[in-house]
Motif scaffolding. Structure first.
Motif, mmCIF file in Angstrom:
data_model
loop_
_atom_site.group_PDB
_atom_site.id
_atom_site.type_symbol
_atom_site.label_atom_id
_atom_site.label_comp_id
_atom_site.label_asym_id
_atom_site.label_seq_id
_atom_site.Cartn_x
_atom_site.Cartn_y
_atom_site.Cartn_z
ATOM 1 N N ALA A 1 0.834 -1.197 0.000
ATOM 2 C CA ALA A 1 0.000 0.000 0.000
ATOM 3 C C ALA A 1 0.873 1.253 0.000
ATOM 4 C CB ALA A 1 -0.919 0.006 1.215
ATOM 5 N N ASP A 2 0.324 2.328 -0.562
ATOM 6 C CA ASP A 2 0.942 3.648 -0.461
ATOM 7 C C ASP A 2 0.384 4.305 0.792
ATOM 8 O OD1 ASP A 2 2.337 3.383 -2.919
ATOM 9 O OD2 ASP A 2 0.479 3.852 -3.992
ATOM 10 N N VAL A 3 1.259 4.618 1.732
ATOM 11 C CA VAL A 3 0.827 5.133 3.030
ATOM 12 C C VAL A 3 1.196 6.610 3.149
ATOM 13 C CG1 VAL A 3 0.942 4.844 5.522
ATOM 14 C CG2 VAL A 3 1.189 2.846 4.027
ATOM 15 N N HIS A 4 0.209 7.412 3.534
ATOM 16 C CA HIS A 4 0.423 8.841 3.804
ATOM 17 C C HIS A 4 0.302 9.043 5.304
ATOM 18 C CE1 HIS A 4 0.495 13.149 2.991
ATOM 19 N NE2 HIS A 4 -0.536 13.286 3.834
ATOM 20 N N VAL A 5 1.374 9.570 5.937
ATOM 21 C CA VAL A 5 1.381 9.754 7.383
ATOM 22 C C VAL A 5 1.604 11.224 7.706
ATOM 23 C CG1 VAL A 5 3.852 9.173 7.502
ATOM 24 C CG2 VAL A 5 2.431 9.064 9.561
ATOM 25 N N THR A 6 0.824 11.734 8.655
ATOM 26 C CA THR A 6 0.958 13.116 9.116
ATOM 27 C C THR A 6 1.208 13.105 10.617
ATOM 28 O OG1 THR A 6 -0.550 13.949 7.417
ATOM 29 C CG2 THR A 6 -0.170 15.361 9.331
ATOM 30 N N VAL A 7 2.261 13.789 11.031
ATOM 31 C CA VAL A 7 2.564 13.917 12.455
ATOM 32 C C VAL A 7 1.791 15.103 13.005
ATOM 33 C CG1 VAL A 7 4.369 14.368 14.166
ATOM 34 C CG2 VAL A 7 4.842 12.876 12.217
ATOM 35 N N THR A 8 0.992 14.876 14.022
ATOM 36 C CA THR A 8 0.212 15.964 14.635
ATOM 37 C C THR A 8 0.801 16.421 15.967
ATOM 38 O OG1 THR A 8 -1.292 14.408 15.734
ATOM 39 C CG2 THR A 8 -1.903 15.172 13.521
ATOM 40 N N LYS A 9 1.659 15.594 16.568
ATOM 41 C CA LYS A 9 2.250 15.966 17.851
ATOM 42 C C LYS A 9 3.548 15.199 18.044
ATOM 43 C CE LYS A 9 -0.555 16.278 21.338
ATOM 44 N NZ LYS A 9 -1.422 15.867 22.503
ATOM 45 N N VAL A 10 4.544 15.859 18.599
ATOM 46 C CA VAL A 10 5.807 15.219 18.960
ATOM 47 C C VAL A 10 6.010 15.416 20.464
ATOM 48 C CG1 VAL A 10 8.301 15.109 18.609
ATOM 49 C CG2 VAL A 10 6.784 15.676 16.684
ATOM 50 N N GLN A 11 6.315 14.327 21.177
ATOM 51 C CA GLN A 11 6.500 14.401 22.620
ATOM 52 C C GLN A 11 7.734 13.611 23.042
ATOM 53 O OE1 GLN A 11 2.560 12.728 23.579
ATOM 54 N NE2 GLN A 11 2.176 14.607 24.759
ATOM 55 N N THR A 12 8.364 14.101 24.078
ATOM 56 C CA THR A 12 9.397 13.314 24.728
ATOM 57 C C THR A 12 8.755 12.548 25.876
ATOM 58 O OG1 THR A 12 9.957 15.146 26.214
ATOM 59 C CG2 THR A 12 11.233 14.927 24.157
ATOM 60 N N GLU A 13 9.374 11.420 26.225
ATOM 61 C CA GLU A 13 8.847 10.596 27.304
ATOM 62 C C GLU A 13 9.924 10.444 28.363
ATOM 63 O OE1 GLU A 13 5.976 6.920 27.127
ATOM 64 O OE2 GLU A 13 8.021 6.239 26.777
ATOM 65 N N GLU A 14 9.568 10.767 29.603
ATOM 66 C CA GLU A 14 10.507 10.660 30.705
ATOM 67 C C GLU A 14 10.032 9.583 31.665
ATOM 68 O OE1 GLU A 14 12.558 13.397 34.233
ATOM 69 O OE2 GLU A 14 11.227 14.311 32.738
ATOM 70 N N LEU A 15 10.881 8.601 31.901
ATOM 71 C CA LEU A 15 10.553 7.510 32.814
ATOM 72 C C LEU A 15 10.961 7.880 34.234
ATOM 73 C CD1 LEU A 15 11.763 4.433 30.716
ATOM 74 C CD2 LEU A 15 9.481 5.445 30.809
ATOM 75 N N PRO A 16 10.154 7.506 35.225
ATOM 76 C CA PRO A 16 10.501 7.835 36.613
ATOM 77 C C PRO A 16 11.734 7.060 37.062
ATOM 78 C CG PRO A 16 8.612 6.368 36.548
ATOM 79 C CD PRO A 16 8.884 6.767 35.131
ATOM 80 N N GLU A 17 12.486 7.648 37.980
ATOM 81 C CA GLU A 17 13.626 6.965 38.578
ATOM 82 C C GLU A 17 13.139 5.835 39.481
ATOM 83 O OE1 GLU A 17 16.836 7.414 38.060
ATOM 84 O OE2 GLU A 17 16.436 8.998 36.584
ATOM 85 N N VAL A 18 13.892 4.754 39.510
ATOM 86 C CA VAL A 18 13.541 3.628 40.379
ATOM 87 C C VAL A 18 14.131 3.898 41.754
ATOM 88 C CG1 VAL A 18 13.626 1.137 40.703
ATOM 89 C CG2 VAL A 18 13.525 2.085 38.394
ATOM 90 N N ASP A 19 13.332 4.567 42.586
ATOM 91 C CA ASP A 19 13.768 4.876 43.943
ATOM 92 C C ASP A 19 12.635 4.566 44.901
ATOM 93 O OD1 ASP A 19 11.959 6.915 43.454
ATOM 94 O OD2 ASP A 19 13.504 8.449 43.153
ATOM 95 N N ASP A 20 12.825 4.891 46.166
ATOM 96 C CA ASP A 20 11.810 4.576 47.171
ATOM 97 C C ASP A 20 10.495 5.295 46.879
ATOM 98 O OD1 ASP A 20 13.668 2.981 48.371
ATOM 99 O OD2 ASP A 20 14.120 4.361 50.030
#
Length: 479
Positions: free
Chosen positions: A228-247
């Motif tokens: 298939a011919d696929v047309h993709v449009t980006v509507t939002k770009v986000q960074t993802e931050e994972l929590p630190e593994v602490d108490d």
């Protein structure tokens, strides 16, 4: 009602059953009453039409047929009971004699449970993989929880690997939008793959509002396998931050105050899950040994029907998931078949083993008079609800509406019998160590599993119940 039985094979009989007219008369009277209440004949009130008039108007044969059809189930059931038979399927009925005011005779050919001896549980053996867990199992579970509690922030820049993008997609073949080929607001993490080949390359470098085109082979839907011919449009770009593994993280995701306590609990859960997987493997191996060591002939018609049902279930399941058998074999890590022929051969063998095991366990449940408590049914309803995402009340309603009570109670009995057989068998791992199978309860969970509130994700261990084999199993999911 007199009956005789002729053995056609070790697993098929022909019953010859007579219904004297004295036994047929109540059914004849009922047939006349029903016809009388439904027809309108000048000179007679509804429900008061004499039998002789009904005979002249509709024919005695029609009334006899209604009466015989009404009498057949009870006559057949009595003959089965009188001759101590256990039918495995629906009978093939043929009327062989009809002498008005004398008797009716019919034959019923049916597959029945053959006679066989069951080996003692102590004579059964099984070999399973050894119990293995590692810190990596705990790390993987913690990583899942980190993903669950990740925070995202919008950025005004081009997307790169690891970013989370929100995209709109359109897939066209020969210029026509394919069915189900448009989607909006899809969230995708660049670099994870698994959606469309070429998507990562297409969205990398795009900012919000920008589009790209690429070609990709569709992996699901009506156009599966087509490029298939696929047309993709980006509507939002986000960074993802994972929590630190602490108490603080441990307190957020679990009932524990420290990471050490949380990790210890997750390690215990990993051990329980590994033990249940080992017990599942033991169950399957014991069932296979039980079937192999119990000598009797399976009814071929029943086997053919079971194999066809399984093949249809698997084909439907794969189609719903957008898979062909070839693709499933390529991507499945658990499947051992090398090609389609070997895969379907395994399905047939599994169907035979499961059907044979069910017949054996049903016999053992009957001879040992395995009791069914209300708690057994309640436990089964809760587990069915958990597996299907419904409520126990909905499962109960489904059971009653579709008359599944006897079938599901039979499943409970088989599961209880199988649990005791597994406990009595000699089970070792591939290192030669004896496996402790006494920890399994009759509902399939571990006897030492924590019954209280789930801690961290420890409850996952109890979600993997060991079930008895049934004839409606899902090969692609469990074999």
């Amino acid at each position: 009602m007199p009956s005789t039985v002729e053995k056609l094979s070790p697993s098929r009989v022909k019953l010859t059953i007579e219904i004297p007219f004295a036994d047929l008369k109540p059914h004849l009277d009922k047939a006349y009453r029903e016809i009388s209440s439904q027809v309108t004949i000048p000179g007679f009130r509804k429900g008061k039409v004499p039998p002789a008039v009904i005979d002249r108007r509709f024919g005695r044969g029609a009334v006899l047929q209604d009466a015989i059809n009404d009498a057949l189930p009870d006559a057949y059931g009595q003959a089965v009971s009188d001759n101590d038979l256990t039918p495995l399927d629906q009978p093939e009925i043929e009327m062989t004699k009809l002498e008005d005011n004398d008797l009716v005779e019919f034959t019923a050919e049916v597959d029945v449970r053959p006679d066989f001896e069951v080996p003692a549980a102590a004579d059964l053996t099984a070999e399973v993989p050894p119990l293995t867990t590692s810190d990596a199992d705990v790390d993987e579970r913690i990583e899942v929880m980190r993903q669950r509690f990740a925070t995202r922030s919008d950025v005004e820049r081009a997307a790169s690997e690891g970013d989370v993008v929100t995209i709109d997609l359109e897939a066209r073949v020969d210029g026509e939008l394919v069915e189900g080929g448009a989607a909006e607001g899809v969230t995708y993490t660049i670099g994870t793959g698994g959606m469309l080949d070429g998507l990562d390359e297409a969205v990398t470098g795009l900012s919000a509002g920008e589009s790209a085109d690429f070609s990709s082979e569709l992996v699901g839907g009506p156009a599966q396998g087509q490029t298939a011919d696929v047309h993709v449009t980006v509507t939002k770009v986000q960074t993802e931050e994972l929590p630190e593994v602490d108490d603080e993280f441990a307190q957020l995701v679990s009932e524990f105050d420290t990471v050490e306590e949380m990790r210890a609990d997750l390690a215990d859960a990993a051990v329980r899950i590994a033990r249940l997987e080992q017990l599942n493997a033991a169950r399957d191996a014991v069932v296979a040994d039980l079937a192999a060591k119990t000598d009797f002939e399976l009814p071929e018609g029943l086997v053919a029907s079971e194999i066809e049902n399984r093949k249809q279930q698997i084909s439907d399941q794969l189609a719903r998931a957008g898979y062909t058998v070839e693709r499933y074999l390529e991507e499945s890590e658990d499947e051992t078949a090398e090609n389609q022929e070997e895969f379907w051969a395994q399905v047939e063998e599994n169907a035979r083993t499961s059907l044979k095991a069910q017949i054996i366990l049903d016999k053992l449940a009957e001879t040992s008079e395995v009791p069914i408590e209300q708690s057994d049914l309640t436990e089964m309803l809760f587990r069915r609800a958990q597996a299907s995402g419904t409520s126990p009340e909905q499962e109960m309603q489904h059971m009653m509406e579709h008359n599944h009570t006897a079938e599901w109670m039979g499943e409970v009995r088989r599961n209880k019998v199988l649990t005791e057989i597994v406990k009595g068998a000699h089970v070792t791992d591939t290192n030669g160590e004896v496996v402790d199978v006494a920890a399994i309860r009759t509902d399939g969970t571990l006897a030492d599993a924590a019954p209280a509130e789930p801690t961290a994700d420890a409850q996952a261990a109890d979600d993997q119940a060991v079930e008895a084999p049934t004839t409606d199993g899902d090969d692609t999911a469990s074999e």
